[in-house]
Design a protein around this motif. Structure first.
Motif, PDB file in Angstrom:
ATOM      1  N   LEU A 151       0.818  -1.213   0.000  1.00  0.00           N
ATOM      2  CA  LEU A 151       0.000   0.000   0.000  1.00  0.00           C
ATOM      3  C   LEU A 151       0.850   1.261   0.000  1.00  0.00           C
ATOM      4  CD1 LEU A 151      -2.824  -1.087   2.443  1.00  0.00           C
ATOM      5  CD2 LEU A 151      -2.960  -0.843  -0.032  1.00  0.00           C
ATOM      6  N   LEU A 152       1.930   1.264   0.769  1.00  0.00           N
ATOM      7  CA  LEU A 152       2.816   2.428   0.776  1.00  0.00           C
ATOM      8  C   LEU A 152       3.453   2.637  -0.594  1.00  0.00           C
ATOM      9  CD1 LEU A 152       4.589   2.141   4.241  1.00  0.00           C
ATOM     10  CD2 LEU A 152       3.095   3.959   3.476  1.00  0.00           C
ATOM     11  N   GLY A 153       3.888   1.558  -1.221  1.00  0.00           N
ATOM     12  CA  GLY A 153       4.489   1.676  -2.554  1.00  0.00           C
ATOM     13  C   GLY A 153       3.496   2.173  -3.591  1.00  0.00           C
ATOM     14  N   GLY A 154       2.274   1.651  -3.556  1.00  0.00           N
ATOM     15  CA  GLY A 154       1.253   2.116  -4.489  1.00  0.00           C
ATOM     16  C   GLY A 154       0.898   3.578  -4.267  1.00  0.00           C
ATOM     17  N   GLY A 155       0.776   3.980  -3.015  1.00  0.00           N
ATOM     18  CA  GLY A 155       0.488   5.382  -2.704  1.00  0.00           C
ATOM     19  C   GLY A 155       1.605   6.304  -3.141  1.00  0.00           C
ATOM     20  N   LEU A 156       2.843   5.901  -2.900  1.00  0.00           N
ATOM     21  CA  LEU A 156       3.972   6.713  -3.344  1.00  0.00           C
ATOM     22  C   LEU A 156       4.029   6.807  -4.862  1.00  0.00           C
ATOM     23  CD1 LEU A 156       6.777   5.632  -0.852  1.00  0.00           C
ATOM     24  CD2 LEU A 156       5.584   7.820  -0.964  1.00  0.00           C
ATOM     25  N   GLY A 157       3.680   5.707  -5.545  1.00  0.00           N
ATOM     26  CA  GLY A 157       3.645   5.746  -7.007  1.00  0.00           C
ATOM     27  C   GLY A 157       2.617   6.730  -7.529  1.00  0.00           C
ATOM     28  N   LEU A 158       1.453   6.780  -6.896  1.00  0.00           N
ATOM     29  CA  LEU A 158       0.431   7.734  -7.317  1.00  0.00           C
ATOM     30  C   LEU A 158       0.821   9.167  -6.984  1.00  0.00           C
ATOM     31  CD1 LEU A 158      -2.832   5.793  -6.452  1.00  0.00           C
ATOM     32  CD2 LEU A 158      -1.889   6.281  -8.701  1.00  0.00           C
ATOM     33  N   ILE A 159       1.516   9.362  -5.866  1.00  0.00           N
ATOM     34  CA  ILE A 159       2.002  10.709  -5.541  1.00  0.00           C
ATOM     35  C   ILE A 159       3.029  11.167  -6.566  1.00  0.00           C
ATOM     36  CG2 ILE A 159       3.370  12.012  -3.854  1.00  0.00           C
ATOM     37  CD1 ILE A 159       1.880  10.430  -1.672  1.00  0.00           C
ATOM     38  N   VAL A 160       3.917  10.266  -6.978  1.00  0.00           N
ATOM     39  CA  VAL A 160       4.909  10.616  -8.001  1.00  0.00           C
ATOM     40  C   VAL A 160       4.216  10.960  -9.315  1.00  0.00           C
ATOM     41  CG1 VAL A 160       6.751   9.637  -9.440  1.00  0.00           C
ATOM     42  CG2 VAL A 160       6.816   9.348  -6.976  1.00  0.00           C
ATOM     43  N   ALA A 161       3.179  10.197  -9.681  1.00  0.00           N
ATOM     44  CA  ALA A 161       2.443  10.503 -10.911  1.00  0.00           C
ATOM     45  C   ALA A 161       1.782  11.875 -10.813  1.00  0.00           C
ATOM     46  CB  ALA A 161       1.389   9.424 -11.176  1.00  0.00           C
ATOM     47  N   TYR A 162       1.227  12.208  -9.660  1.00  0.00           N
ATOM     48  CA  TYR A 162       0.601  13.514  -9.464  1.00  0.00           C
ATOM     49  C   TYR A 162       1.633  14.630  -9.603  1.00  0.00           C
ATOM     50  CZ  TYR A 162      -1.721  17.401  -7.145  1.00  0.00           C
ATOM     51  OH  TYR A 162      -2.244  18.629  -6.855  1.00  0.00           O
ATOM     52  N   LEU A 163       2.794  14.442  -8.994  1.00  0.00           N
ATOM     53  CA  LEU A 163       3.833  15.469  -9.080  1.00  0.00           C
ATOM     54  C   LEU A 163       4.326  15.653 -10.506  1.00  0.00           C
ATOM     55  CD1 LEU A 163       5.857  14.684  -5.835  1.00  0.00           C
ATOM     56  CD2 LEU A 163       4.240  16.556  -6.233  1.00  0.00           C
ATOM     57  N   VAL A 164       4.445  14.563 -11.243  1.00  0.00           N
ATOM     58  CA  VAL A 164       4.863  14.667 -12.648  1.00  0.00           C
ATOM     59  C   VAL A 164       3.812  15.409 -13.461  1.00  0.00           C
ATOM     60  CG1 VAL A 164       5.289  13.298 -14.734  1.00  0.00           C
ATOM     61  CG2 VAL A 164       6.376  12.658 -12.587  1.00  0.00           C
ATOM     62  N   GLU A 165       2.530  15.106 -13.210  1.00  0.00           N
ATOM     63  CA  GLU A 165       1.458  15.796 -13.928  1.00  0.00           C
ATOM     64  C   GLU A 165       1.433  17.285 -13.590  1.00  0.00           C
ATOM     65  OE1 GLU A 165      -2.406  14.017 -13.639  1.00  0.00           O
ATOM     66  OE2 GLU A 165      -1.546  12.009 -13.711  1.00  0.00           O
ATOM     67  N   MET A 166       1.623  17.617 -12.314  1.00  0.00           N
ATOM     68  CA  MET A 166       1.642  19.027 -11.924  1.00  0.00           C
ATOM     69  C   MET A 166       2.824  19.760 -12.556  1.00  0.00           C
ATOM     70  SD  MET A 166      -0.963  19.812 -10.171  1.00  0.00           S
ATOM     71  CE  MET A 166      -0.445  21.371  -9.519  1.00  0.00           C
ATOM     72  N   ASN A 167       3.975  19.104 -12.600  1.00  0.00           N
ATOM     73  CA  ASN A 167       5.149  19.702 -13.219  1.00  0.00           C
ATOM     74  C   ASN A 167       4.907  19.929 -14.709  1.00  0.00           C
ATOM     75  OD1 ASN A 167       7.697  20.717 -13.495  1.00  0.00           O
ATOM     76  ND2 ASN A 167       8.717  18.728 -13.415  1.00  0.00           N
ATOM     77  N   ARG A 168       4.297  18.953 -15.361  1.00  0.00           N
ATOM     78  CA  ARG A 168       3.984  19.077 -16.789  1.00  0.00           C
ATOM     79  C   ARG A 168       2.979  20.196 -17.029  1.00  0.00           C
ATOM     80  NH1 ARG A 168       1.849  13.797 -19.569  1.00  0.00           N
ATOM     81  NH2 ARG A 168       3.873  13.078 -18.839  1.00  0.00           N
ATOM     82  N   LEU A 169       1.992  20.321 -16.131  1.00  0.00           N
ATOM     83  CA  LEU A 169       0.982  21.367 -16.258  1.00  0.00           C
ATOM     84  C   LEU A 169       1.599  22.748 -16.071  1.00  0.00           C
ATOM     85  CD1 LEU A 169      -2.097  21.771 -16.607  1.00  0.00           C
ATOM     86  CD2 LEU A 169      -2.250  21.778 -14.126  1.00  0.00           C
ATOM     87  N   ARG A 170       2.516  22.876 -15.112  1.00  0.00           N
ATOM     88  CA  ARG A 170       3.196  24.160 -14.909  1.00  0.00           C
ATOM     89  C   ARG A 170       4.036  24.543 -16.121  1.00  0.00           C
ATOM     90  NH1 ARG A 170       5.125  22.471  -9.379  1.00  0.00           N
ATOM     91  NH2 ARG A 170       3.290  22.808  -8.119  1.00  0.00           N
ATOM     92  N   LYS A 171       4.707  23.573 -16.707  1.00  0.00           N
ATOM     93  CA  LYS A 171       5.520  23.862 -17.885  1.00  0.00           C
ATOM     94  C   LYS A 171       4.647  24.288 -19.059  1.00  0.00           C
ATOM     95  CE  LYS A 171       9.507  20.976 -16.874  1.00  0.00           C
ATOM     96  NZ  LYS A 171      10.279  19.797 -17.270  1.00  0.00           N
ATOM     97  N   GLU A 172       3.469  23.632 -19.215  1.00  0.00           N
ATOM     98  CA  GLU A 172       2.572  24.021 -20.309  1.00  0.00           C
ATOM     99  C   GLU A 172       2.021  25.426 -20.095  1.00  0.00           C
ATOM    100  OE1 GLU A 172      -0.448  21.059 -20.624  1.00  0.00           O
ATOM    101  OE2 GLU A 172       0.923  19.546 -21.403  1.00  0.00           O
ATOM    102  N   LYS A 173       1.699  25.777 -18.860  1.00  0.00           N
ATOM    103  CA  LYS A 173       1.184  27.123 -18.592  1.00  0.00           C
ATOM    104  C   LYS A 173       2.274  28.167 -18.747  1.00  0.00           C
ATOM    105  CE  LYS A 173      -2.721  26.290 -15.577  1.00  0.00           C
ATOM    106  NZ  LYS A 173      -3.324  26.554 -14.270  1.00  0.00           N
TER     107      LYS A 173
END
Length: 137
Positions: free
Chosen positions: A112-134
């Motif tokens: 569960l910790l590994g899955g949660g950390l994986g989803l947090i990493v995906a969220y951070l990557v998406e936020m970083n990509r969104l900031r770069k696009e803006k």
């Protein structure tokens, strides 16, 4: 097998109740939105949301990949922890109920910790990509 049926029945009942409440709440939200639109609001005013809006293209693959990577790493960490703390019991045929429960807790929590950390990493990557696009627009 009976324990699984109890868990499945509780999950089904909870899921049905949750969906009924969600259906009712969404109906109320739609009614309120229609009332606001009829009172002179323009649809452009609803575009600024508090939460970031992610585009659906390619993000599901990123989320799924990070989730699977996190689950795999969680299983690996759980296996390593099991080898470190219960090495003498893994080699022998002597298994007690407490040790089996401890090993189950280690695997479950690491998974569960590994899955949660994986989803947090995906969220951070998406936020970083969104900031770069803006920033480029």
């Amino acid at each position: 097998m009976e324990e699984l049926m109890v868990v499945a029945n509780v999950a089904i009942v909870f899921g049905v109740i949750y969906k009924l409440f969600e259906l009712y709440v969404r109906r109320q939200e739609r009614i309120m939105l229609i009332e606001k639109l009829s009172s002179g609001w323009r649809p452009e005013e609803f575009k600024g949301n508090l939460l970031p809006q992610f585009s659906s293209s390619g993000n599901w693959a990123l989320r799924g990949g990070c989730l699977m990577l996190g689950l795999g790493l969680g299983l690996l960490v759980g296996f390593i922890l099991t080898l470190m703390f219960f090495q003498s019991y893994i080699v022998s045929d002597e298994w007690s109920g407490k040790i089996q429960n401890s090993i189950s807790v280690i695997y479950g929590s690491c998974l569960l910790l590994g899955g949660g950390l994986g989803l947090i990493v995906a969220y951070l990557v998406e936020m970083n990509r969104l900031r770069k696009e803006k920033g480029h627009e």
